[in-house]
Design an enzyme around this catalytic site. Sequence first.
Site, PDB file in Angstrom:
ATOM      1  N   SER A  40      12.179  21.070  -6.379  1.00  0.00           N
ATOM      2  CA  SER A  40      12.353  22.958  -6.308  1.00  0.00           C
ATOM      3  C   SER A  40      10.727  23.573  -6.478  1.00  0.00           C
ATOM      4  O   SER A  40       9.595  23.426  -5.955  1.00  0.00           O
ATOM      5  CB  SER A  40      12.203  23.957  -7.470  1.00  0.00           C
ATOM      6  OG  SER A  40      12.900  25.504  -7.883  1.00  0.00           O
TER       7      SER A  40
ATOM      8  N   TYR B 223      12.582  24.871 -16.795  1.00  0.00           N
ATOM      9  CA  TYR B 223      13.467  24.230 -15.403  1.00  0.00           C
ATOM     10  C   TYR B 223      12.070  24.132 -13.780  1.00  0.00           C
ATOM     11  O   TYR B 223      12.938  22.745 -13.879  1.00  0.00           O
ATOM     12  CB  TYR B 223      14.699  25.586 -14.286  1.00  0.00           C
ATOM     13  CG  TYR B 223      14.929  25.372 -13.668  1.00  0.00           C
ATOM     14  CD1 TYR B 223      15.773  23.834 -12.586  1.00  0.00           C
ATOM     15  CD2 TYR B 223      14.228  25.874 -12.027  1.00  0.00           C
ATOM     16  CE1 TYR B 223      16.672  23.477 -12.109  1.00  0.00           C
ATOM     17  CE2 TYR B 223      14.991  25.156 -11.234  1.00  0.00           C
ATOM     18  CZ  TYR B 223      15.735  24.260 -10.969  1.00  0.00           C
ATOM     19  OH  TYR B 223      15.781  24.226  -9.256  1.00  0.00           O
TER      20      TYR B 223
END
Length: 320
Positions: A126, A151
């Site tokens: 990501s 995250y």
Amino acid sequence: MILITGCAGFIGYHLSKELLKKNIKIVGIDCLNEYYSKKLKLKRLNLLKKNSNFHFRKINLNNYSALNSFLKKKKIEKIVHLAAQPGVRVSLKKPLNTLKQNVNALINILEAARIKKVKKFLYASSSSIYGETRIYPFNEDDKENKPISVYGASKLTNEILAASYARNFKIKCVGLRFFTVYGPLGRPDMAYYSFLDNLRKNKTITVFNKGAMKRDFTYIDDVVEGIISLLNLKLKENHLVLNIGKGKPDNLMHLVNLIETNYNKKFKIIFSKKIPVGDIKKTYSNTQRAKKYINWKPKVNLKEGIKKFVDWYKIYYGVK
């Protein structure tokens, strides 16, 4: 045969659909959790099940025993690991769940890849791993990046683990640093989708940082084309990470205006000075490495992509 985890998810569905068009056999795994609309996940899954080359099993990747048992007799050549607990903000509310679903699950699927001696292992990383970096555009060689969310940290951890497996067990691994992927049948938790939901329901939206946020919005078809190119690439390195982004950030208010134009309705907006904890003000991908390896040339700009999304949305929700 290719194994795709998270096959009922947004990217997993679109990737599976395109590979099936090429008459490639797909084994799909998904736990079908209720992080967002299970109805949408089942819609994607049912579309895939219409193809006889698609074989599905509901499995939580944290259950290594179930995963290993299912794959034991499957001749898996390549794996695309897309299953994860997405979302920066949810990782702040439920950090342990994010770590279980992202890190533990990756360890289990990497171990399955080692045992099955797969030829190639692609996995979702990501843009969130870049965190507080001051290097623009975001560069894969930036070693000073510091994720500012659980995250983002989980995705950077995954890259480290994948690199270790690649080096120790000679698995060809590629980490895909996705940049704000959007499009039809997308994730309802993402801003572009939730904004349109609120517009349809006559609800007010909150725009943070007074609208000065920027995102490198990347259309789903471009992303899928890039993944397929990597599946076909003869890779010399054991481990590689690539930015998968459009290579140009768009202003958040540009997104808002495009949704208004295509839906023919004005938003009710509250502008907030606040930047949510864990959010990055601007994402901006350096795509030179992707160009080098797969001749990466995203074709869909935000104007075209949002029109396609809104057109699909109107049909899906029966909006005239």
